[in-house]
Design a protein around this motif. Structure first.
Motif, mmCIF file in Angstrom:
data_model
loop_
_atom_site.group_PDB
_atom_site.id
_atom_site.type_symbol
_atom_site.label_atom_id
_atom_site.label_comp_id
_atom_site.label_asym_id
_atom_site.label_seq_id
_atom_site.Cartn_x
_atom_site.Cartn_y
_atom_site.Cartn_z
ATOM 1 N N LEU A 163 5.300 5.589 -2.784
ATOM 2 C CA LEU A 163 4.538 6.822 -2.984
ATOM 3 C C LEU A 163 3.366 6.633 -3.940
ATOM 4 N N ARG A 164 3.482 5.672 -4.875
ATOM 5 C CA ARG A 164 2.444 5.456 -5.881
ATOM 6 C C ARG A 164 2.440 3.994 -6.284
ATOM 7 N N ILE A 165 1.252 3.463 -6.549
ATOM 8 C CA ILE A 165 1.109 2.068 -6.946
ATOM 9 C C ILE A 165 0.297 2.009 -8.236
ATOM 10 N N GLY A 166 0.680 1.122 -9.120
ATOM 11 C CA GLY A 166 -0.024 0.905 -10.381
ATOM 12 C C GLY A 166 0.780 -0.112 -11.167
ATOM 13 N N MET A 167 0.872 0.053 -12.471
ATOM 14 C CA MET A 167 1.745 -0.804 -13.280
ATOM 15 C C MET A 167 3.196 -0.565 -12.866
ATOM 16 N N ASP A 168 3.494 0.688 -12.524
ATOM 17 C CA ASP A 168 4.808 1.068 -12.008
ATOM 18 C C ASP A 168 4.636 1.545 -10.575
ATOM 19 N N PHE A 169 5.694 1.405 -9.795
ATOM 20 C CA PHE A 169 5.709 1.948 -8.443
ATOM 21 C C PHE A 169 6.586 3.181 -8.440
ATOM 22 N N ARG A 170 6.196 4.223 -7.691
ATOM 23 C CA ARG A 170 7.086 5.351 -7.435
ATOM 24 C C ARG A 170 7.608 5.134 -6.027
ATOM 25 N N LEU A 171 8.923 5.022 -5.913
ATOM 26 C CA LEU A 171 9.571 4.785 -4.628
ATOM 27 C C LEU A 171 10.473 5.952 -4.275
ATOM 28 N N LYS A 172 10.564 6.254 -2.974
ATOM 29 C CA LYS A 172 11.454 7.306 -2.486
ATOM 30 C C LYS A 172 12.461 6.677 -1.546
ATOM 31 N N MET A 200 10.850 5.573 -10.568
ATOM 32 C CA MET A 200 9.702 4.795 -11.048
ATOM 33 C C MET A 200 10.272 3.441 -11.455
ATOM 34 N N ILE A 201 9.643 2.362 -10.977
ATOM 35 C CA ILE A 201 10.150 1.019 -11.224
ATOM 36 C C ILE A 201 8.954 0.100 -11.492
ATOM 37 N N PRO A 202 9.055 -0.809 -12.466
ATOM 38 C CA PRO A 202 7.934 -1.700 -12.777
ATOM 39 C C PRO A 202 7.537 -2.582 -11.589
ATOM 40 N N ARG A 203 6.245 -2.849 -11.458
ATOM 41 C CA ARG A 203 5.699 -3.671 -10.371
ATOM 42 C C ARG A 203 6.398 -5.026 -10.297
ATOM 43 N N LYS A 204 6.596 -5.662 -11.440
ATOM 44 C CA LYS A 204 7.216 -6.988 -11.484
ATOM 45 C C LYS A 204 8.618 -6.971 -10.872
ATOM 46 N N GLN A 205 9.370 -5.909 -11.136
ATOM 47 C CA GLN A 205 10.732 -5.800 -10.603
ATOM 48 C C GLN A 205 10.720 -5.595 -9.084
ATOM 49 N N VAL A 206 9.769 -4.809 -8.582
ATOM 50 C CA VAL A 206 9.657 -4.599 -7.133
ATOM 51 C C VAL A 206 9.317 -5.917 -6.444
ATOM 52 N N GLU A 207 8.340 -6.643 -6.988
ATOM 53 C CA GLU A 207 7.921 -7.908 -6.373
ATOM 54 C C GLU A 207 9.054 -8.934 -6.402
ATOM 55 N N ARG A 256 0.830 -1.199 0.000
ATOM 56 C CA ARG A 256 0.000 0.000 0.000
ATOM 57 C C ARG A 256 0.870 1.256 0.000
ATOM 58 N N VAL A 257 0.275 2.371 -0.410
ATOM 59 C CA VAL A 257 0.972 3.653 -0.364
ATOM 60 C C VAL A 257 1.317 3.963 1.086
ATOM 61 N N GLY A 258 2.530 4.400 1.327
ATOM 62 C CA GLY A 258 2.982 4.715 2.679
ATOM 63 C C GLY A 258 3.803 3.609 3.308
ATOM 64 N N ASP A 259 3.697 2.380 2.776
ATOM 65 C CA ASP A 259 4.505 1.278 3.293
ATOM 66 C C ASP A 259 5.972 1.490 2.930
#
Length: 66
Positions: free
Chosen positions: A25-34, A43-50, A4-7
């Protein structure tokens, strides 16, 4: 994955600043991470984060009383 956002996520590889922790910071097809170390945003693809996820740290829900 239930991210979730904020995790905060701990990834396999560290950022050049030395931190492994990233705030979502953002969730969708891509994640925005800080980066928690230097504040750099990516910005990084969801598949790569998982794939590179090592630990999920939940955001504390503030003001919630049961």
């Amino acid at each position: 994955m239930d991210i979730r956002v904020g995790d905060v996520v701990k990834l396999k590889k560290q950022h050049p600043c030395g931190s492994y922790l990233w705030e979502v910071l953002r969730i969708g097809m891509d994640f925005r991470l800080k980066c928690e170390g230097c504040g750099h945003q990516i910005m990084i693809p969801r598949k790569q984060v998982e794939k590179n996820l090592r630990q999920l740290i939940r955001k504390e829900e503030e003001g919630k009383e049961s």
